[in-house]
Design a protein around this motif. Structure first.
Motif, PDB file in Angstrom:
ATOM      1  N   ASN A 263       0.827  -1.205   0.000  1.00  0.00           N
ATOM      2  CA  ASN A 263       0.000   0.000   0.000  1.00  0.00           C
ATOM      3  C   ASN A 263       0.862   1.255   0.000  1.00  0.00           C
ATOM      4  O   ASN A 263       0.551   2.233  -0.690  1.00  0.00           O
ATOM      5  CB  ASN A 263      -0.935   0.007   1.214  1.00  0.00           C
ATOM      6  N   GLU A 264       1.944   1.231   0.761  1.00  0.00           N
ATOM      7  CA  GLU A 264       2.844   2.375   0.803  1.00  0.00           C
ATOM      8  C   GLU A 264       3.508   2.605  -0.551  1.00  0.00           C
ATOM      9  O   GLU A 264       3.655   3.745  -1.000  1.00  0.00           O
ATOM     10  CB  GLU A 264       3.898   2.145   1.883  1.00  0.00           C
ATOM     11  N   VAL A 265       3.897   1.523  -1.220  1.00  0.00           N
ATOM     12  CA  VAL A 265       4.510   1.649  -2.553  1.00  0.00           C
ATOM     13  C   VAL A 265       3.509   2.240  -3.536  1.00  0.00           C
ATOM     14  O   VAL A 265       3.855   3.115  -4.345  1.00  0.00           O
ATOM     15  CB  VAL A 265       5.023   0.270  -3.036  1.00  0.00           C
ATOM     16  N   LYS A 266       2.249   1.798  -3.481  1.00  0.00           N
ATOM     17  CA  LYS A 266       1.229   2.360  -4.376  1.00  0.00           C
ATOM     18  C   LYS A 266       1.046   3.847  -4.132  1.00  0.00           C
ATOM     19  O   LYS A 266       0.917   4.639  -5.075  1.00  0.00           O
ATOM     20  CB  LYS A 266      -0.106   1.634  -4.176  1.00  0.00           C
ATOM     21  N   GLU A 267       1.021   4.241  -2.856  1.00  0.00           N
ATOM     22  CA  GLU A 267       0.838   5.647  -2.523  1.00  0.00           C
ATOM     23  C   GLU A 267       2.014   6.482  -3.012  1.00  0.00           C
ATOM     24  O   GLU A 267       1.824   7.542  -3.611  1.00  0.00           O
ATOM     25  CB  GLU A 267       0.677   5.793  -1.012  1.00  0.00           C
ATOM     26  N   ILE A 268       3.225   6.003  -2.795  1.00  0.00           N
ATOM     27  CA  ILE A 268       4.414   6.753  -3.222  1.00  0.00           C
ATOM     28  C   ILE A 268       4.486   6.819  -4.744  1.00  0.00           C
ATOM     29  O   ILE A 268       4.848   7.855  -5.316  1.00  0.00           O
ATOM     30  CB  ILE A 268       5.677   6.126  -2.611  1.00  0.00           C
ATOM     31  N   ARG A 269       4.112   5.733  -5.417  1.00  0.00           N
ATOM     32  CA  ARG A 269       4.114   5.745  -6.880  1.00  0.00           C
ATOM     33  C   ARG A 269       3.104   6.757  -7.415  1.00  0.00           C
ATOM     34  O   ARG A 269       3.379   7.472  -8.386  1.00  0.00           O
ATOM     35  CB  ARG A 269       3.812   4.343  -7.416  1.00  0.00           C
ATOM     36  N   SER A 270       1.923   6.844  -6.798  1.00  0.00           N
ATOM     37  CA  SER A 270       0.928   7.816  -7.261  1.00  0.00           C
ATOM     38  C   SER A 270       1.410   9.240  -7.000  1.00  0.00           C
ATOM     39  O   SER A 270       1.166  10.134  -7.820  1.00  0.00           O
ATOM     40  CB  SER A 270      -0.414   7.574  -6.587  1.00  0.00           C
ATOM     41  N   GLN A 271       2.106   9.474  -5.880  1.00  0.00           N
ATOM     42  CA  GLN A 271       2.681  10.793  -5.632  1.00  0.00           C
ATOM     43  C   GLN A 271       3.734  11.135  -6.685  1.00  0.00           C
ATOM     44  O   GLN A 271       3.800  12.278  -7.151  1.00  0.00           O
ATOM     45  CB  GLN A 271       3.311  10.850  -4.238  1.00  0.00           C
ATOM     46  N   PHE A 272       4.521  10.151  -7.066  1.00  0.00           N
ATOM     47  CA  PHE A 272       5.542  10.370  -8.093  1.00  0.00           C
ATOM     48  C   PHE A 272       4.904  10.738  -9.431  1.00  0.00           C
ATOM     49  O   PHE A 272       5.328  11.691 -10.093  1.00  0.00           O
ATOM     50  CB  PHE A 272       6.409   9.122  -8.243  1.00  0.00           C
ATOM     51  N   VAL A 273       3.881   9.997  -9.810  1.00  0.00           N
ATOM     52  CA  VAL A 273       3.212  10.271 -11.089  1.00  0.00           C
ATOM     53  C   VAL A 273       2.562  11.645 -11.058  1.00  0.00           C
ATOM     54  O   VAL A 273       2.624  12.402 -12.032  1.00  0.00           O
ATOM     55  CB  VAL A 273       2.182   9.158 -11.403  1.00  0.00           C
ATOM     56  N   ASP A 274       1.952  12.001  -9.931  1.00  0.00           N
ATOM     57  CA  ASP A 274       1.324  13.316  -9.797  1.00  0.00           C
ATOM     58  C   ASP A 274       2.374  14.424  -9.903  1.00  0.00           C
ATOM     59  O   ASP A 274       2.180  15.409 -10.607  1.00  0.00           O
ATOM     60  CB  ASP A 274       0.591  13.407  -8.463  1.00  0.00           C
ATOM     61  N   GLY A 275       3.498  14.252  -9.235  1.00  0.00           N
ATOM     62  CA  GLY A 275       4.570  15.250  -9.300  1.00  0.00           C
ATOM     63  C   GLY A 275       5.142  15.380 -10.699  1.00  0.00           C
ATOM     64  O   GLY A 275       5.433  16.493 -11.164  1.00  0.00           O
ATOM     65  N   ARG A 276       5.299  14.246 -11.375  1.00  0.00           N
ATOM     66  CA  ARG A 276       5.832  14.279 -12.739  1.00  0.00           C
ATOM     67  C   ARG A 276       4.871  14.988 -13.686  1.00  0.00           C
ATOM     68  O   ARG A 276       5.295  15.783 -14.530  1.00  0.00           O
ATOM     69  CB  ARG A 276       6.098  12.858 -13.227  1.00  0.00           C
ATOM     70  N   SER A 277       3.564  14.766 -13.531  1.00  0.00           N
ATOM     71  CA  SER A 277       2.603  15.432 -14.414  1.00  0.00           C
ATOM     72  C   SER A 277       2.561  16.940 -14.131  1.00  0.00           C
ATOM     73  O   SER A 277       2.441  17.745 -15.064  1.00  0.00           O
ATOM     74  CB  SER A 277       1.219  14.816 -14.257  1.00  0.00           C
ATOM     75  N   ARG A 278       2.671  17.344 -12.849  1.00  0.00           N
ATOM     76  CA  ARG A 278       2.721  18.777 -12.536  1.00  0.00           C
ATOM     77  C   ARG A 278       3.974  19.416 -13.134  1.00  0.00           C
ATOM     78  O   ARG A 278       3.924  20.535 -13.662  1.00  0.00           O
ATOM     79  CB  ARG A 278       2.687  19.001 -11.032  1.00  0.00           C
ATOM     80  N   LEU A 279       5.095  18.715 -13.072  1.00  0.00           N
ATOM     81  CA  LEU A 279       6.333  19.228 -13.646  1.00  0.00           C
ATOM     82  C   LEU A 279       6.196  19.395 -15.158  1.00  0.00           C
ATOM     83  O   LEU A 279       6.650  20.397 -15.722  1.00  0.00           O
ATOM     84  CB  LEU A 279       7.501  18.294 -13.325  1.00  0.00           C
ATOM     85  N   MET A 280       5.556  18.441 -15.813  1.00  0.00           N
ATOM     86  CA  MET A 280       5.367  18.547 -17.272  1.00  0.00           C
ATOM     87  C   MET A 280       4.524  19.775 -17.609  1.00  0.00           C
ATOM     88  O   MET A 280       4.801  20.484 -18.573  1.00  0.00           O
ATOM     89  CB  MET A 280       4.694  17.284 -17.809  1.00  0.00           C
ATOM     90  N   ARG A 281       3.480  20.026 -16.794  1.00  0.00           N
ATOM     91  CA  ARG A 281       2.642  21.209 -17.036  1.00  0.00           C
ATOM     92  C   ARG A 281       3.432  22.495 -16.790  1.00  0.00           C
ATOM     93  O   ARG A 281       3.280  23.472 -17.524  1.00  0.00           O
ATOM     94  CB  ARG A 281       1.410  21.179 -16.134  1.00  0.00           C
ATOM     95  N   LEU A 282       4.281  22.520 -15.756  1.00  0.00           N
ATOM     96  CA  LEU A 282       5.056  23.722 -15.459  1.00  0.00           C
ATOM     97  C   LEU A 282       6.115  23.997 -16.520  1.00  0.00           C
ATOM     98  O   LEU A 282       6.493  25.149 -16.746  1.00  0.00           O
ATOM     99  CB  LEU A 282       5.724  23.592 -14.087  1.00  0.00           C
ATOM    100  N   LYS A 283       6.608  22.972 -17.182  1.00  0.00           N
ATOM    101  CA  LYS A 283       7.651  23.137 -18.194  1.00  0.00           C
ATOM    102  C   LYS A 283       7.096  23.545 -19.551  1.00  0.00           C
ATOM    103  O   LYS A 283       7.863  23.929 -20.433  1.00  0.00           O
ATOM    104  CB  LYS A 283       8.430  21.829 -18.352  1.00  0.00           C
ATOM    105  N   MET A 284       5.787  23.481 -19.715  1.00  0.00           N
ATOM    106  CA  MET A 284       5.212  23.824 -21.021  1.00  0.00           C
ATOM    107  C   MET A 284       5.437  25.308 -21.317  1.00  0.00           C
ATOM    108  O   MET A 284       5.377  26.162 -20.424  1.00  0.00           O
ATOM    109  CB  MET A 284       3.714  23.496 -21.041  1.00  0.00           C
ATOM    110  N   GLU A 285       5.710  25.616 -22.580  1.00  0.00           N
ATOM    111  CA  GLU A 285       6.044  26.985 -22.974  1.00  0.00           C
ATOM    112  C   GLU A 285       4.891  27.948 -22.710  1.00  0.00           C
ATOM    113  O   GLU A 285       5.104  29.072 -22.255  1.00  0.00           O
ATOM    114  CB  GLU A 285       6.421  27.021 -24.459  1.00  0.00           C
ATOM    115  N   SER A 286       3.677  27.505 -22.931  1.00  0.00           N
ATOM    116  CA  SER A 286       2.527  28.392 -22.718  1.00  0.00           C
ATOM    117  C   SER A 286       2.410  28.786 -21.245  1.00  0.00           C
ATOM    118  O   SER A 286       2.085  29.928 -20.913  1.00  0.00           O
ATOM    119  CB  SER A 286       1.244  27.709 -23.178  1.00  0.00           C
TER     120      SER A 286
END
Length: 107
Positions: free
Chosen positions: A55-78
Motif C-alpha cells: 500500500n505504501e509503494v502504491k501511494e508513493i508511486r501515485s505521488q511520483f506520477v502526480d509530481g511528474r505530471s505537474r512538472l510537465m505542465r510547469l515546463k510547457m512553454e505556454s
C-alpha cells in the motif's frame, strides 16, 4: 476396545507404571504444537507487513506520477509565457540570431 477407550478417557495411561514414555510423547507433541503456533503467528505478521508495504509503494508511486505530471505542465512553454507576462516580462518579437565563432588558424 471399549476398555482401552475407557482408560484413555479416565487418563490412567498417564499415571500407570510405564507412563514416563507417554509423558515424553505428550511433551514432544506439545512442543511441536507451540512451535507450529509461533511460526504461524510469525507468518501472519509478515503477510500484514507485506500488505502495508504494498500500500505504501502504491501511494508513493501515485505521488511520483502526480509530481511528474505537474512538472510537465510547469515546463510547457505556454505556462512559462503566462507566468512571465504576470511578472511584466514578455517574449521577444525578433527571433534570436545564431552566432558562429570560427577559430583562428595559427600561421
Amino acid at each position: 476396545m471399549k476398555q482401552s477407550i475407557y482408560h484413555i478417557l479416565r487418563g490412567t495411561f498417564l499415571v500407570s507404571d510405564d507412563s514416563f514414555k507417554n509423558w515424553r510423547v505428550i511433551l514432544f507433541i506439545s512442543g511441536l504444537a507451540i512451535v507450529m503456533i509461533a511460526s504461524s503467528h510469525n507468518a501472519d505478521k509478515k503477510v500484514y507487513e507485506i500488505a502495508n508495504l504494498k500500500n505504501e509503494v502504491k501511494e508513493i508511486r501515485s505521488q511520483f506520477v502526480d509530481g511528474r505530471s505537474r512538472l510537465m505542465r510547469l515546463k510547457m512553454e505556454s505556462h512559462v509565457v503566462s507566468v512571465m507576462n504576470k511578472k511584466g516580462l514578455s517574449s521577444s518579437e525578433t527571433p534570436p540570431k545564431k552566432i558562429k565563432v570560427t577559430g583562428r588558424q595559427n600561421d
